[in-house]
Design a protein around this motif. Structure first.
Motif, PDB file in Angstrom:
ATOM      1  N   ASP A  93      -3.609 -27.976 -59.908  1.00 27.29           N
ATOM      2  CA  ASP A  93      -5.003 -28.183 -59.522  1.00 27.29           C
ATOM      3  C   ASP A  93      -5.665 -26.843 -59.201  1.00 27.29           C
ATOM      4  O   ASP A  93      -5.130 -26.053 -58.446  1.00 27.29           O
ATOM      5  CB  ASP A  93      -5.101 -29.054 -58.276  1.00 27.29           C
ATOM      6  N   THR A  94      -6.823 -26.617 -59.801  1.00 24.99           N
ATOM      7  CA  THR A  94      -7.536 -25.369 -59.549  1.00 24.99           C
ATOM      8  C   THR A  94      -8.155 -25.406 -58.171  1.00 24.99           C
ATOM      9  O   THR A  94      -8.817 -26.373 -57.804  1.00 24.99           O
ATOM     10  CB  THR A  94      -8.645 -25.188 -60.610  1.00 24.99           C
ATOM     11  N   ALA A  95      -7.957 -24.348 -57.376  1.00 22.16           N
ATOM     12  CA  ALA A  95      -8.452 -24.333 -56.010  1.00 22.16           C
ATOM     13  C   ALA A  95      -9.948 -24.042 -55.951  1.00 22.16           C
ATOM     14  O   ALA A  95     -10.699 -24.749 -55.304  1.00 22.16           O
ATOM     15  CB  ALA A  95      -7.660 -23.308 -55.216  1.00 22.16           C
ATOM     16  N   VAL A  96     -10.358 -22.965 -56.622  1.00 18.91           N
ATOM     17  CA  VAL A  96     -11.769 -22.595 -56.701  1.00 18.91           C
ATOM     18  C   VAL A  96     -12.107 -22.494 -58.182  1.00 18.91           C
ATOM     19  O   VAL A  96     -11.539 -21.675 -58.888  1.00 18.91           O
ATOM     20  CB  VAL A  96     -12.055 -21.251 -56.002  1.00 18.91           C
ATOM     21  N   SER A  97     -13.002 -23.344 -58.624  1.00 23.69           N
ATOM     22  CA  SER A  97     -13.344 -23.341 -60.049  1.00 23.69           C
ATOM     23  C   SER A  97     -14.828 -23.063 -60.214  1.00 23.69           C
ATOM     24  O   SER A  97     -15.649 -23.580 -59.455  1.00 23.69           O
ATOM     25  CB  SER A  97     -12.975 -24.666 -60.709  1.00 23.69           C
ATOM     26  N   GLN A  98     -15.146 -22.234 -61.190  1.00 28.52           N
ATOM     27  CA  GLN A  98     -16.540 -21.930 -61.457  1.00 28.52           C
ATOM     28  C   GLN A  98     -16.803 -22.044 -62.940  1.00 28.52           C
ATOM     29  O   GLN A  98     -15.939 -21.748 -63.761  1.00 28.52           O
ATOM     30  CB  GLN A  98     -16.954 -20.572 -60.887  1.00 28.52           C
ATOM     31  N   THR A  99     -18.008 -22.459 -63.260  1.00 30.22           N
ATOM     32  CA  THR A  99     -18.412 -22.619 -64.658  1.00 30.22           C
ATOM     33  C   THR A  99     -19.833 -22.116 -64.839  1.00 30.22           C
ATOM     34  O   THR A  99     -20.667 -22.235 -63.926  1.00 30.22           O
ATOM     35  CB  THR A  99     -18.353 -24.107 -65.078  1.00 30.22           C
ATOM     36  N   PRO A 100     -20.150 -21.520 -66.006  1.00 25.09           N
ATOM     37  CA  PRO A 100     -19.215 -21.293 -67.108  1.00 25.09           C
ATOM     38  C   PRO A 100     -18.386 -20.030 -66.906  1.00 25.09           C
ATOM     39  O   PRO A 100     -18.663 -19.260 -66.001  1.00 25.09           O
ATOM     40  CB  PRO A 100     -20.162 -21.138 -68.300  1.00 25.09           C
ATOM     41  N   LYS A 101     -17.420 -19.808 -67.752  1.00 25.93           N
ATOM     42  CA  LYS A 101     -16.614 -18.590 -67.693  1.00 25.93           C
ATOM     43  C   LYS A 101     -17.378 -17.417 -68.308  1.00 25.93           C
ATOM     44  O   LYS A 101     -17.281 -16.289 -67.848  1.00 25.93           O
ATOM     45  CB  LYS A 101     -15.298 -18.804 -68.435  1.00 25.93           C
ATOM     46  N   TYR A 102     -18.108 -17.699 -69.370  1.00 30.43           N
ATOM     47  CA  TYR A 102     -18.935 -16.670 -70.021  1.00 30.43           C
ATOM     48  C   TYR A 102     -20.362 -17.206 -70.154  1.00 30.43           C
ATOM     49  O   TYR A 102     -20.562 -18.389 -70.410  1.00 30.43           O
ATOM     50  CB  TYR A 102     -18.403 -16.330 -71.417  1.00 30.43           C
ATOM     51  N   LEU A 103     -21.289 -16.290 -69.998  1.00 30.74           N
ATOM     52  CA  LEU A 103     -22.701 -16.666 -70.117  1.00 30.74           C
ATOM     53  C   LEU A 103     -23.429 -15.498 -70.774  1.00 30.74           C
ATOM     54  O   LEU A 103     -23.485 -14.402 -70.214  1.00 30.74           O
ATOM     55  CB  LEU A 103     -23.269 -16.937 -68.716  1.00 30.74           C
ATOM     56  N   VAL A 104     -23.938 -15.742 -71.965  1.00 31.80           N
ATOM     57  CA  VAL A 104     -24.691 -14.717 -72.678  1.00 31.80           C
ATOM     58  C   VAL A 104     -26.101 -15.256 -72.852  1.00 31.80           C
ATOM     59  O   VAL A 104     -26.290 -16.362 -73.361  1.00 31.80           O
ATOM     60  CB  VAL A 104     -24.071 -14.405 -74.065  1.00 31.80           C
TER      61      VAL A 104
END
Lengths: 115, 109
Positions: A1-12
């Motif tokens: 289980d991911t503890a801290v997840s953020q999205t998106p990974k890339y943003l252009v």
């Protein structure tokens, strides 16, 4: 289980656009943060929320607005993106405010590129 | 004010030792150490809470000299996996914490 997840990974995106980055933590921590890491690797705190309340707001342009709907989520919205906003943005959380010596747990980062 | 880390960069061969220093012009209440590998997030290593405290984590240990307002990170018998950028985070009381500029460590075979 991911503890801290953020999205998106890339943003252009192009200059002038508005974009959002989302962050969620499942650690039950009270405090969440946004950090910006520039090309020289310097980690600079932008915002910090403790139990949904803003407690740190560093010298950041008004174009950046954090929102914490609950203590497990902290989102970052950026208006009118500029070239200088290109960086890696890290979300982090800690059990208590880091001044009380709680370790920071970081998300994997969002690499924002403004063209 | 940002804590000063030294050296800025270091290259080691496997098995060699290294010391990374973190110093502050203001009193330190505590110091955190983090490691960030290339393309990854910073990962917490340890916190030192009071003067004279020393901690160890595998072959990585640290000390905190409150009087000298500095902390040192010791890497013993370095391994390839130690490569990365090491950051100290200083707490000078209240809500004020700030990261150092980082020390880039490269371990080669």
């Amino acid at each position: 289980d991911t503890a801290v997840s953020q999205t998106p990974k890339y943003l252009v995106t192009q200059m002038g656009n508005d974009k959002s980055i989302k962050c969620e933590q499942n650690l039950g921590h009270d405090t969440m943060y946004w950090y910006k890491q520039d090309s020289k690797k310097f980690l600079k705190i932008m915002f910090s929320y403790n139990n949904k309340e803003l407690i740190i707001n560093e010298t950041v342009p008004n174009r950046f607005s954090p929102k914490s709907p609950d203590k497990a989520h902290l989102n970052l919205h950026i208006n009118s993106l500029e070239l200088g906003d290109s960086a890696v943005y890290f979300c982090a959380s800690s059990q208590d405010w880091q001044g009380n010596n709680s370790p920071l747990h970081f998300g994997n980062g969002t690499r924002l590129t403004v063209t | 004010q940002q804590p000063v880390q030294s050296p800025q960069a270091v290259i080691l061969r496997e098995g060699e030792d290294a010391v990374i220093n973190c110093s502050s012009s203001k009193a330190l209440y505590s110091v955190h150490w983090y490691r960030q590998k290339h393309g990854e997030a910073p990962v917490f290593l340890m916190i030192l809470l009071k003067g004279g405290e020393q901690k160890g984590h595998d072959k990585i240990s640290a000390s905190f000299n409150e009087k000298k307002q500095q902390s040192s990170l010791y890497l013993t018998a370095s391994q390839l996996s130690y490569s990365g950028t090491y950051f100290c985070l200083k707490n000078t009381g209240g809500f004020k914490t700030i990261f150092g500029a980082g020390t880039r460590l490269f371990v080669k075979a």
